[in-house]
Structure formats: structure tokens, C-alpha cells
Scaffold this motif. Structure first.
Motif, short mmCIF file in Angstrom:
data_model
loop_
_atom_site.label_atom_id
_atom_site.label_comp_id
_atom_site.label_asym_id
_atom_site.label_seq_id
_atom_site.Cartn_x
_atom_site.Cartn_y
_atom_site.Cartn_z
N GLY A 90 12.95 -1.23 -6.38
CA GLY A 90 12.40 -2.26 -5.44
C GLY A 90 11.10 -2.73 -6.42
O GLY A 90 10.67 -2.04 -7.50
N GLU A 91 10.13 -3.69 -5.78
CA GLU A 91 8.96 -4.09 -6.22
C GLU A 91 8.28 -4.30 -5.15
O GLU A 91 8.44 -4.73 -4.28
CB GLU A 91 9.25 -5.50 -7.16
N VAL A 92 6.91 -3.43 -5.37
CA VAL A 92 5.96 -3.74 -4.51
C VAL A 92 4.65 -3.98 -5.01
O VAL A 92 4.30 -3.71 -5.83
CB VAL A 92 5.76 -2.44 -3.63
N VAL A 93 4.17 -5.20 -4.39
CA VAL A 93 2.73 -5.60 -4.64
C VAL A 93 1.70 -5.43 -3.62
O VAL A 93 2.04 -5.79 -2.54
CB VAL A 93 2.84 -7.23 -5.07
N LEU A 94 0.72 -4.71 -3.77
CA LEU A 94 -0.43 -4.30 -3.16
C LEU A 94 -1.69 -5.08 -3.51
O LEU A 94 -2.46 -4.45 -4.27
CB LEU A 94 -0.61 -2.86 -2.94
N ASN A 95 -2.20 -6.12 -2.99
CA ASN A 95 -3.30 -6.77 -3.40
C ASN A 95 -4.38 -6.23 -2.46
O ASN A 95 -4.44 -5.76 -1.54
CB ASN A 95 -3.25 -8.13 -2.72
N GLY A 96 -5.69 -6.31 -3.25
CA GLY A 96 -6.80 -5.73 -2.74
C GLY A 96 -7.03 -4.40 -3.04
O GLY A 96 -6.55 -3.76 -3.84
N ASP A 97 -8.12 -3.84 -2.28
CA ASP A 97 -8.49 -2.63 -2.37
C ASP A 97 -7.57 -1.50 -1.64
O ASP A 97 -7.56 -1.69 -0.21
CB ASP A 97 -9.97 -2.30 -1.77
N CYS A 98 -7.14 -0.48 -2.07
CA CYS A 98 -6.32 0.51 -1.48
C CYS A 98 -7.06 1.86 -1.51
O CYS A 98 -7.82 2.34 -2.34
CB CYS A 98 -4.80 0.95 -1.96
#
Length: 153
Positions: A90-98
Motif C-alpha cells: 500500500g501507500e501511506v502519506v503522513l503530512n506534518g510533524d510525527c
């Protein structure tokens, strides 16, 4: 009479699917049906299926976001949380600060805005981060962690 009722129900369902529809559920959740797929969720998480049958599950705690998917695409805002991804192809996009991201699976592509620590377990995963210099832990085989990708910082 039954044929007319079934025909009317089918026509109504097709119209709702084509134009999109959201219905509230008891307890604060909602069901959304549109040409892109269907999703069911509440403030704690959601389950969705896109038009190709790809399914994803997201669950949220106070400081943790859990994502599970197979052959699907999930986009979320990190909001400073710890993120656990369990997925395959799959593909996961995590925007911002983690705070930290842990990837468990194979054949994944993950895009992260900024992150302090990345841990990758499994095989053939590609993880991108947009900014910063994260600590990386590669506990699998044929995984690649590098700067770049499509996530917003």
C-alpha cells in the motif's frame, strides 16, 4: 408491485452512489457513500473501501495513530503523534510533524512530513521523509529510507 419497489430502490441507490451521500449513525458515527468508495467512521477511527476494493483501517488514540491497509492508499495528518503502520503493498502519506513512525509490512511506500524516529520492519519498503534528520532503525531486508517523497512538512 414488488418489481416496481425493487426498481425504485435500485434507482435511488444508484443516484445516491453517483452524487454522494452521508448518513449519521447512532452514537456519533457516519457512513459516506460516493463514487470513490464507502467509509464508516467516528471520532476514534474509520474503515473505508475504495472503488477498486482496497480496504484501509485507521484508529486514533490520544497520541497514537494506527493504520492498517492492503493495496490501498491512506493519507493522514500526523499532528505530532506516534504512528504505527501495518500494511502490505500500500501507500501511506503522513503530512506534518510525527513523533515517530513504525512501518511493519512489505512492498510499502510511506511518505512522511517530518519525524524524529523511523523504524522499518519487513521487506521491500520505501520510506521517504520531507525534512529533518530522523533516527532510522532498519530491522528488515531490502528497505530504503531517504529524504524526498510527497508528504507536506
Amino acid at each position: 408491485m414488488i418489481k416496481r419497489s425493487l426498481g425504485a430502490a435500485a434507482l435511488l441507490a444508484a443516484g445516491l452512489w453517483a452524487t454522494g451521500c452521508t448518513a449519521d449513525l447512532p452514537g456519533g458515527g457516519e457512513v459516506t457513500l460516493d463514487p470513490d468508495g464507502v467509509s464508516v467512521g467516528n471520532g476514534d477511527g474509520s474503515v473505508s473501501m475504495d472503488q477498486d476494493g482496497n480496504t484501509s483501517i485507521t484508529g486514533e488514540g490520544e497520541n497514537t495513530l494506527n493504520i492498517a491497509t492492503a493495496d490501498g492508499t491512506v493519507t493522514e495528518d500526523c499532528q505530532g503523534r506516534f504512528v504505527n503502520i501495518t500494511a502490505n503493498a500500500g501507500e501511506v502519506v503522513l503530512n506534518g510533524d510525527c513523533a515517530a513512525v513504525t512501518v511493519l509490512g512489505s512492498n510499502m511506500t510511506v511518505h512522511i512530513g517530518t519525524v524524529e524516529t523511523i523504524t522499518v520492519m519487513g521487506t521491500d519498503n520505501t520510506v521517504y521523509y520531507s525534512g529533518g534528520e530522523p533516527t532510522t532503525n532498519n530491522l528488515g531486508a531490502d528497505n530504503d529510507v531517504s529524504q524526498g517523497g510527497n508528504a507536506q512538512s
